[in-house]
Write an enzyme that holds these catalytic residues in place. Sequence first.
Site, PDB file in Angstrom:
ATOM      1  N   PRO A  86      53.859  41.933  38.124  1.00 41.85           N
ATOM      2  CA  PRO A  86      55.394  41.594  36.872  1.00 41.85           C
ATOM      3  C   PRO A  86      54.653  42.969  36.167  1.00 41.85           C
ATOM      4  O   PRO A  86      55.601  42.518  34.150  1.00 41.85           O
ATOM      5  CB  PRO A  86      54.445  40.331  36.117  1.00 41.85           C
ATOM      6  CG  PRO A  86      53.188  39.938  37.144  1.00 41.85           C
ATOM      7  CD  PRO A  86      52.951  40.934  38.147  1.00 41.85           C
ATOM      8  N   CYS A  91      42.073  41.036  44.281  1.00 33.69           N
ATOM      9  CA  CYS A  91      41.867  39.687  43.419  1.00 33.69           C
ATOM     10  C   CYS A  91      41.274  38.809  44.342  1.00 33.69           C
ATOM     11  O   CYS A  91      41.178  37.278  43.934  1.00 33.69           O
ATOM     12  CB  CYS A  91      42.746  38.959  42.543  1.00 33.69           C
ATOM     13  SG  CYS A  91      43.749  38.555  42.769  1.00 33.69           S
TER      14      CYS A  91
END
Lengths: 170, 304
Positions: B109, B230
């Site tokens: 995003p 991540c």
Amino acid sequence: MSDDGPVENVGDRFDRLPATPDERRVAGRVARSAVVDYLDERFGIAPETFADHTFWEKGAGKIWVVYGDYPSPVEVEGLGMTCLRTRQEFWKPTTDFVQRFGSRATRNVVVLGDDAAARFMTGDEQAVAWDGDWGYLVGARETAGAPAPLGVGLYTYGTLRSMVPKGRRR
Amino acid sequence: MNPLDRYEPLVDDPAAFRAACSRPLPTTVRVNTVKAGVDRVCRALAEEGVAHERVGWAGDLLRLPDSSPGDSWAFAHGWLHGQEEVSALPARALDPAPGERVWAACAAPGSKATHAAALMDDRGVVVANDSSLGRLSALRHNAERLGVTATTVTRADARSYSLAPFEFEAFDRALVDVPCSCEGTVRKNPDVVDEWTMDHVESLAELQTDVLRRAVQATRAGGTVVYSTCTFAPEENEAVLDGVLAAEDCHVVEWTPPEGLETSPGVTEWAGDEYDPQVGRATRVYPHQNDTGGFFCARLEAGG
């Protein structure tokens, strides 16, 4: 239509604004000079602010500002940020543009106290003490030693109507 | 099986690792320096009584011990962006300069792409790409709200990305923050460990390799490519680097993480496989080291 005649705006792509009205090919399209002059005349934002930026139209009258330049038309989903709604009698800057560049404005900025600013952020209208121009103003709030812009308000008949869009209200 | 079990042999203190993974994350925000400087924002937060602490290793990050990111006036001004502390690492590793051309391959995003633009003083070209229309809408919303004018948004498959819309032939830098199995976000999304499968890891690794290869190809010789995830899974981290090092003209460079951020080196052996020793120059961040999410980041140089 001849090659030299006006052409219609293609709403779903980005076209660079012509430098001046004389260079206009697309009917109704504003020129870069008109956008920069408007921001200078209405808000006192210096034209040099945008020396390294180009302005584009995508959608009827929706103007975008981007750092640098691109070949026109350019097939991308987004180009910098929306800045201004034209093709209407009174041009209207966007909330996000005013938050980004409105701190450079030297006129038509109405500084609201925290209660009025909170009301402004709900999208409501309210009476304000303002003896300047009617029309679109930068709504700002004093913080950390200077006014910080929040968005655009429409001032008429002693009333400021917030133009903060639904997604940015609080 | 809990995938976190797999990583206990990699960490110095497995008990602290597991304890950190089960705690909620602290709230952090990035100051949007496109609109206001860090000192001014701290002064504004103090005026409105919002407690905040600067994050030592990153000058533009603040911890908010008592509030949510959206609670303050500073947020209403577009001065703050909710962003997990460790996700501010890749834009720093990228280290872009004003005027450069940067590709954010899987940008939505948009936290890291807009961070890169902010580090460039909003001057230059940040092509923020994503393949998903839904995620692009979040990217566009964030770029607009933060007032970034240097961002161009494209929608394309990063694996076969074309520079055709532009007048240049290569990027100076590329930020390859790929879709991953996200175990490092377990403190925010505890469900990630329940949904974890090895099949998913393997299919992601293939995608990650292809995106990173394209990024190396699209970056000028001598340019910088940052690869980040991540996840803790070596299959998605060092093994991906290993595959790309063998297939493309690039190498992993020594990069010193910011002072004050505790990190571990990349692993060079995993599950019976040995990787190119260069992958040991990558940076791993485990949740217990800095009370953050988990992260992996490597800096590569394209060409030569």
